[in-house]
Write a protein that holds these residues in place. Structure first.
Motif, short mmCIF file in Angstrom:
data_model
loop_
_atom_site.label_atom_id
_atom_site.label_comp_id
_atom_site.label_asym_id
_atom_site.label_seq_id
_atom_site.Cartn_x
_atom_site.Cartn_y
_atom_site.Cartn_z
N ARG A 197 0.81 -1.22 0.00
CA ARG A 197 0.00 0.00 0.00
C ARG A 197 0.85 1.27 0.00
N ASP A 198 2.14 1.14 0.35
CA ASP A 198 3.04 2.29 0.20
C ASP A 198 3.41 2.49 -1.27
N GLU A 199 3.57 1.37 -1.97
CA GLU A 199 4.10 1.45 -3.33
C GLU A 199 3.05 1.79 -4.38
N PHE A 200 1.80 1.45 -4.10
CA PHE A 200 0.73 1.90 -4.99
C PHE A 200 -0.37 2.53 -4.17
N GLN A 201 -0.64 3.81 -4.46
CA GLN A 201 -1.75 4.47 -3.78
C GLN A 201 -2.76 4.88 -4.83
N GLY A 202 -4.01 4.78 -4.47
CA GLY A 202 -5.05 5.20 -5.39
C GLY A 202 -6.02 4.06 -5.64
N ASP A 203 -6.95 4.32 -6.53
CA ASP A 203 -7.98 3.33 -6.80
C ASP A 203 -7.61 2.51 -8.02
N SER A 204 -8.04 1.27 -7.99
CA SER A 204 -7.83 0.42 -9.15
C SER A 204 -8.94 -0.62 -9.13
#
Ligand SMILES: *Cc1c(COP(=O)(O)O)cnc(C)c1O
Length: 342
Positions: free
Chosen positions: A19-26
């Motif tokens: 969750r640090d390396e990808f933030q945002g919605d997908s």
């Protein structure tokens, strides 16, 4: 303040979570080895609790990037030791009688704990504290309002300590909601060595979800973020806190009610024949000095009322700490106390 960080912490490469390396919605998250099946909590929580901090920022009037959240303020205090105090080398200063966790955390972290007693009216002896400090004194813990005495520390003393002490000054404001005019939050920007801690465990009625706060400079917050367990505030806590904090009017009303009750209780306690002294309180509890603390403690337990016996604490000989309850609880307490013989 980065100069006071432990060398091993300054060098530390923090754990980087999915969750640090990808933030945002997908649409599709296949990065954290979570279960794809909905349970309501199958996903890891936001490691930086962004939504919750936004709300706390509004309530407290502090920018979100000056806020750190812990699994209770006890976790925040522990992380401060781990970030700034080298075991066997550094020391901290505490002012007994005070909250017991500072000493426990110092012992747990292998850090020397220097004690400078409060004065008989429970205020810090500023000169003595500053004399006690050396180049390895990394943290000074002030508790205001102080547990177990109940009084707030004078603003003048806190200011002199913030200016005179070379390390970090932690002002533990667990009871600030009962004395908001004394909080140091509005002065955060003035003192780079100030860390204010607060909690949702007392006035907010959320002790069970374990949520504590630290407010400090961006530099200090960055250090705490680097060393914290990645997901230290779980999903249920973040969600429940956000729900509860949507409207704070009930808490404000309850605080007013407890302040009224504290006033009534403090006055009534002075009329109990075996109560020798009722100390002034800025918190949601009252410290009293009685004739025989162990005996009175046991007698109250026999009547189904549990208070805290603080007799073993320095300057607290013969004292009991009583949390302010509901009107009914306080009335019952006083009735039982009056029935016990002097
Ligand atoms: C109760 C208390 C705390 C503990 O707070 P948590 O957020 O529940 O860990 C911290 N400091 C003082 C002085 C307290 O009395």
């Amino acid at each position: 303040m980065n100069a006071v960080v432990r060398p091993s912490i300054a060098k530390l490469k923090p754990y980087s979570s999915a969750r640090d390396e990808f933030q945002g919605d997908s649409a599709i998250f296949l990065d954290a080895n979570e279960s794809p099946f909905e349970t309501g909590v199958n996903r890891y929580p936001d490691p930086l609790q962004r939504a919750l901090k936004q709300r706390i920022a509004v309530i407290k009037g502090v920018h979100a990037d000056r806020i750190f959240l812990g699994n209770g303020s006890d976790e925040v205090l522990d992380l401060i030791f781990r970030a700034y105090c080298e075991p066997g080398v550094d020391n901290v200063i505490i002012l007994p009688p005070t909250y017991g966790m500072y000493k426990v955390l110092a012992d747990l972290n292998g850090v020397e704990c220097r004690e400078v007693l409060l004065t008989p009216d429970f205020q810090p002896d500023v000169e003595k504290i500053l004399r006690m400090a050396d180049s390895h004194s990394k943290v000074l813990f002030l508790c205001s309002p102080n547990n177990p005495s109940g009084n707030a520390i004078s603003a003048e003393s806190i200011e002199r300590l913030l200016r005179g002490f070379a390390g970090l000054v932690v002002v533990d404001e667990a009871y600030a909601d009962f004395c908001i005019e004394r909080t140091l939050l509005p002065r955060l920007a003035e003192f780079p060595n100030l860390i204010v801690t607060q909690t949702f465990s007392k006035a907010y009625g959320l002790a069970g979800i374990r949520l504590g706060m630290a407010f400090a400079s961006g530099e200090v917050i960055a250090v705490l973020n680097r060393i914290k367990p990645p997901y230290n505030i779980n999903n249920l806590t973040q969600r429940f806190a956000l729900e509860q904090l949507a409207d704070t009017s009930l808490v404000k009303q309850q605080v007013q009610q407890l302040l009224e009750e504290r006033k009534k209780l403090s006055t009534a306690l002075t009329t109990v024949p075996w109560v020798d002294q009722v100390f002034p309180s800025d918190a949601n509890f009252v410290l009293i000095r009685v004739d025989h603390a162990d005996l009175r403690y046991r007698q109250l337990v026999e009547q189904g009322i549990v208070v805290r016996n603080r007799s073993s604490q320095p300057l607290c000989q013969g004292s009991l700490r009583i949390t302010v309850g509901t009107e009914e609880e306080n009335t019952r307490l006083l009735q039982v106390m009056r029935e016990l013989s002097a």
